[in-house]
Design an enzyme around this catalytic site. Structure first.
Site, mmCIF file in Angstrom:
data_model
loop_
_atom_site.group_PDB
_atom_site.id
_atom_site.type_symbol
_atom_site.label_atom_id
_atom_site.label_comp_id
_atom_site.label_asym_id
_atom_site.label_seq_id
_atom_site.Cartn_x
_atom_site.Cartn_y
_atom_site.Cartn_z
ATOM 1 N N GLU A 37 0.825 -1.199 0.000
ATOM 2 C CA GLU A 37 0.000 0.000 0.000
ATOM 3 C C GLU A 37 0.861 1.251 0.000
ATOM 4 O O GLU A 37 1.960 1.255 0.529
ATOM 5 C CB GLU A 37 -0.820 0.057 1.289
ATOM 6 C CG GLU A 37 -1.751 -1.095 1.444
ATOM 7 C CD GLU A 37 -2.480 -1.035 2.791
ATOM 8 O OE1 GLU A 37 -3.060 -2.051 3.169
ATOM 9 O OE2 GLU A 37 -2.443 0.022 3.454
ATOM 10 N N CYS B 297 3.224 8.614 1.181
ATOM 11 C CA CYS B 297 3.600 7.706 2.262
ATOM 12 C C CYS B 297 3.959 6.357 1.629
ATOM 13 O O CYS B 297 3.122 5.714 0.992
ATOM 14 C CB CYS B 297 2.420 7.580 3.219
ATOM 15 S SG CYS B 297 2.732 6.442 4.560
ATOM 16 N N CYS C 120 5.469 -6.916 7.723
ATOM 17 C CA CYS C 120 6.514 -6.462 8.655
ATOM 18 C C CYS C 120 6.706 -7.563 9.691
ATOM 19 O O CYS C 120 5.729 -8.125 10.185
ATOM 20 C CB CYS C 120 6.082 -5.168 9.340
ATOM 21 S SG CYS C 120 7.298 -4.566 10.542
ATOM 22 N N CYS D 253 3.990 -5.235 15.999
ATOM 23 C CA CYS D 253 3.422 -4.313 16.992
ATOM 24 C C CYS D 253 1.923 -4.610 17.129
ATOM 25 O O CYS D 253 1.245 -4.857 16.132
ATOM 26 C CB CYS D 253 3.635 -2.867 16.571
ATOM 27 S SG CYS D 253 5.376 -2.456 16.360
ATOM 28 N N CYS E 124 -0.857 -2.663 15.060
ATOM 29 C CA CYS E 124 -0.593 -2.354 13.650
ATOM 30 C C CYS E 124 -1.108 -3.450 12.725
ATOM 31 O O CYS E 124 -0.773 -4.626 12.888
ATOM 32 C CB CYS E 124 0.911 -2.179 13.455
ATOM 33 S SG CYS E 124 1.398 -1.925 11.744
ATOM 34 N N GLY F 202 5.883 -1.827 6.795
ATOM 35 C CA GLY F 202 7.245 -2.318 6.976
ATOM 36 C C GLY F 202 8.138 -1.398 7.775
ATOM 37 O O GLY F 202 7.794 -0.248 8.054
ATOM 38 N N LEU G 89 7.522 6.192 19.150
ATOM 39 C CA LEU G 89 7.839 5.876 20.544
ATOM 40 C C LEU G 89 6.652 5.184 21.227
ATOM 41 O O LEU G 89 6.768 4.094 21.758
ATOM 42 C CB LEU G 89 8.245 7.154 21.286
ATOM 43 C CG LEU G 89 9.090 6.921 22.516
ATOM 44 C CD1 LEU G 89 10.419 6.281 22.172
ATOM 45 C CD2 LEU G 89 9.322 8.231 23.254
ATOM 46 N N HIS G 90 5.532 5.855 21.239
ATOM 47 C CA HIS G 90 4.247 5.318 21.713
ATOM 48 C C HIS G 90 4.163 4.951 23.191
ATOM 49 O O HIS G 90 3.075 4.704 23.709
ATOM 50 C CB HIS G 90 3.780 4.120 20.883
ATOM 51 C CG HIS G 90 3.727 4.355 19.404
ATOM 52 N ND1 HIS G 90 3.511 5.584 18.838
ATOM 53 C CD2 HIS G 90 3.869 3.501 18.357
ATOM 54 C CE1 HIS G 90 3.517 5.474 17.510
ATOM 55 N NE2 HIS G 90 3.738 4.233 17.197
ATOM 56 N N ASN H 299 -5.779 4.834 14.977
ATOM 57 C CA ASN H 299 -6.732 4.595 13.898
ATOM 58 C C ASN H 299 -7.260 3.166 14.067
ATOM 59 O O ASN H 299 -6.505 2.219 13.859
ATOM 60 C CB ASN H 299 -5.963 4.710 12.571
ATOM 61 C CG ASN H 299 -6.831 5.180 11.439
ATOM 62 O OD1 ASN H 299 -8.047 5.196 11.545
ATOM 63 N ND2 ASN H 299 -6.201 5.564 10.356
ATOM 64 N N CYS I 214 -1.573 2.358 7.442
ATOM 65 C CA CYS I 214 -1.013 1.443 6.449
ATOM 66 C C CYS I 214 -1.135 0.001 6.889
ATOM 67 O O CYS I 214 -1.009 -0.323 8.044
ATOM 68 C CB CYS I 214 0.419 1.815 6.132
ATOM 69 S SG CYS I 214 0.461 2.783 4.643
HETATM 70 N N1 SAH Z 1 7.747 0.606 10.886
HETATM 71 C C1 SAH Z 1 7.865 2.005 10.962
HETATM 72 C C2 SAH Z 1 7.185 2.760 9.853
HETATM 73 C C3 SAH Z 1 5.839 2.284 9.422
HETATM 74 S S1 SAH Z 1 4.503 2.453 10.541
HETATM 75 C C4 SAH Z 1 7.382 2.501 12.315
HETATM 76 O O1 SAH Z 1 6.798 1.717 13.036
HETATM 77 O O2 SAH Z 1 7.641 3.659 12.623
HETATM 78 C C5 SAH Z 1 4.116 4.167 10.433
HETATM 79 C C6 SAH Z 1 3.460 4.717 11.677
HETATM 80 O O3 SAH Z 1 2.090 4.287 11.778
HETATM 81 C C7 SAH Z 1 4.128 4.283 12.960
HETATM 82 O O4 SAH Z 1 4.324 5.396 13.800
HETATM 83 C C8 SAH Z 1 3.128 3.324 13.535
HETATM 84 O O5 SAH Z 1 3.281 3.189 14.918
HETATM 85 C C9 SAH Z 1 1.825 3.955 13.124
HETATM 86 N N2 SAH Z 1 0.650 3.103 13.204
HETATM 87 C C10 SAH Z 1 0.561 1.776 13.020
HETATM 88 N N3 SAH Z 1 -0.710 1.341 13.199
HETATM 89 C C11 SAH Z 1 -1.433 2.458 13.480
HETATM 90 C C12 SAH Z 1 -2.813 2.678 13.775
HETATM 91 N N4 SAH Z 1 -3.677 1.676 13.782
HETATM 92 N N5 SAH Z 1 -3.213 3.943 14.038
HETATM 93 C C13 SAH Z 1 -2.327 4.975 14.001
HETATM 94 N N6 SAH Z 1 -1.024 4.831 13.730
HETATM 95 C C14 SAH Z 1 -0.577 3.586 13.474
HETATM 96 FE FE1 SF4 Z 2 6.124 -2.930 11.686
HETATM 97 FE FE2 SF4 Z 2 5.969 -0.265 12.111
HETATM 98 FE FE3 SF4 Z 2 3.742 -1.836 12.059
HETATM 99 FE FE4 SF4 Z 2 5.446 -2.051 14.084
HETATM 100 S S1 SF4 Z 2 4.242 -0.224 13.524
HETATM 101 S S2 SF4 Z 2 4.489 -3.756 12.967
HETATM 102 S S3 SF4 Z 2 7.391 -1.724 13.054
HETATM 103 S S4 SF4 Z 2 5.118 -1.416 10.365
#
Ligand code: SAH
Ligand code: SF4
Length: 342
Positions: A93, A106, A113, A117, A120, A160, A216-217, A291, A333
């Site tokens: 995507e 983006c 990945c 997490c 995600c 990723g 960071l989260h 999200n 994503c």
């Molecule tokens: N792997 C890298 C880049 C891709 S994710 C990373 O983790 O930074 C891009 C961003 O989207 C990250 O900050 C991730 O934590 C966030 N993200 C993932 N799932 C999400 C969701 N459901 N709602 C909001 N942000 C999300």
């Molecule tokens: Fe991978 Fe980033 Fe999603 Fe974590 S937030 S699973 S590192 S894409």
């Protein structure tokens, strides 16, 4: 023999190719001009090259973009999300965010990945493979072709983890940035990492002046490990040291991404902990409301997000609240690919 992907080629490789064919080096600039500036993706249409040279290029190289599977525009028109098919049938995507007159692409860096997490959608689908540099650049060019206009910003925040695919990611940045290729300003490119310490160090030493964003989260190891298993091998103390040395080497401000999930990481005491953790670093904080993907987490109410922001500001931090762009098109994503896989 398998043809090389044209979008994988670096500027020097284009020059070497033409030199090998006893053609002048400026042919490299001509071809790159067609591909990256004029958005012409067929050698047949490169009218300042002789017909025999066009045929030779077609025989040697495959010049193609990812193929559109699905395209969705948000109801407010602030985001367009794409699902692309790659050569081997895998899909990724990308999103164009259109916000206050700025278009930002983006980009994805992997199919899936491996880091898993818990919040995600990409992480939930598992890992398939790394993208090539050409596949990363291809997403950018395909979106420009789709909207029929140039896009001036790129963020590596799609599917990723960019720092698990360092070489292809850095090569794609160089091709997007190279003056003879896409000539995208290096300050207009940002890489988001989950916090891979070795990657942050590699970026610092690469000389690439892209912006760095860190997801960071959570401001303590217990909570962060619950949300992001990668925190076990890249704990907050090591991450801090890597960010500090990144800053010493580059002098750059770092963007800290903090996604707010209701009742998980939105307590005000965590804002205090976050402020403590970031002491001594030059940062700005992006708060992102979660999200929703599959119902296990919730987005906090607006008031709670505002309170978190206010507390960080009171503690002296610069904070931006990222708008939930394109919620109605599943713009986080990984969501679109995941839905089409299930
Ligand atoms: N792997 C890298 C880049 C891709 S994710 C990373 O983790 O930074 C891009 C961003 O989207 C990250 O900050 C991730 O934590 C966030 N993200 C993932 N799932 C999400 C969701 N459901 N709602 C909001 N942000 C999300
Ligand atoms: Fe991978 Fe980033 Fe999603 Fe974590 S937030 S699973 S590192 S894409």
């Amino acid at each position: 023999m398998k043809k090389r992907e044209a979008l994988d080629l670096k500027c020097e490789e284009w020059e070497a190719l033409f030199e090998g064919w006893k053609e002048p080096r400026y042919r490299a600039s001509q071809v790159c001009d067609w591909i990256y500036k004029k958005r012409v993706l067929g050698f047949d249409d490169m009218t300042n090259l002789s017909l025999p040279l066009r045929s030779r290029l077609k025989e040697a190289l495959d010049l193609s973009l990812p193929v559109l599977i699905e395209r969705r525009q948000s109801s407010r028109g602030d985001a367009i999300k794409y699902l692309w098919k790659l050569h081997d049938g895998e899909s990724v995507e990308s999103v164009v965010m259109r916000y206050e007159g700025r278009d930002t692409a983006c980009l994805s860096t992997q199919v899936g990945c491996p880091l898993g997490c818990s919040f995600c959608a990409t992480g939930k689908s598992g890992f398939v493979r790394n993208l090539t540099s050409g596949e990363i650049v291809g997403q950018f060019l395909a979106m420009e072709a789709d909207i029929g206009d140039s896009i001036e910003n790129a963020v590596y925040m799609g599917m990723g983890e960019p720092f698990l695919n360092l070489d292809a990611v850095f090569d794609s940045v160089r091709n997007l940035n190279h003056p003879k290729m896409r000539a995208l300003g290096i300050r207009h490119i940002a890489i988001s990492t989950v916090g891979i310490v070795s990657g942050i160090r590699a970026l610092a030493h690469s000389g690439l002046k892209v912006r760095l964003a860190v997801s960071l989260h959570a401001p303590n190891d217990d909570l962060r490990t619950q949300l992001m298993p990668v925190n076990v091998s890249n704990p907050l103390s090591s991450l801090y040291k890597a960010l500090k040395s990144f800053q010493e080497i580059t002098g750059e401000r770092i963007s800290i991404e903090y996604m707010l999930i209701s009742d998980i990481n939105d307590e005000l005491s965590l804002a205090d902990e976050l402020a403590d953790y970031l002491k001594g670093l030059h940062v700005y904080i992006n708060l992102i409301p979660y999200n929703p993907t599959d119902g296990s987490f919730k987005r906090p109410p607006r008031g709670r997000v505002e309170a978190f922001r206010k507390r960080l500001e009171e503690l002296g931090y610069e904070v931006a609240l990222r708008k939930g762009l394109g919620v109605d098109i599943e713009a986080a994503c990984g969501q679109l690919r995941r839905r089409t896989l299930i």
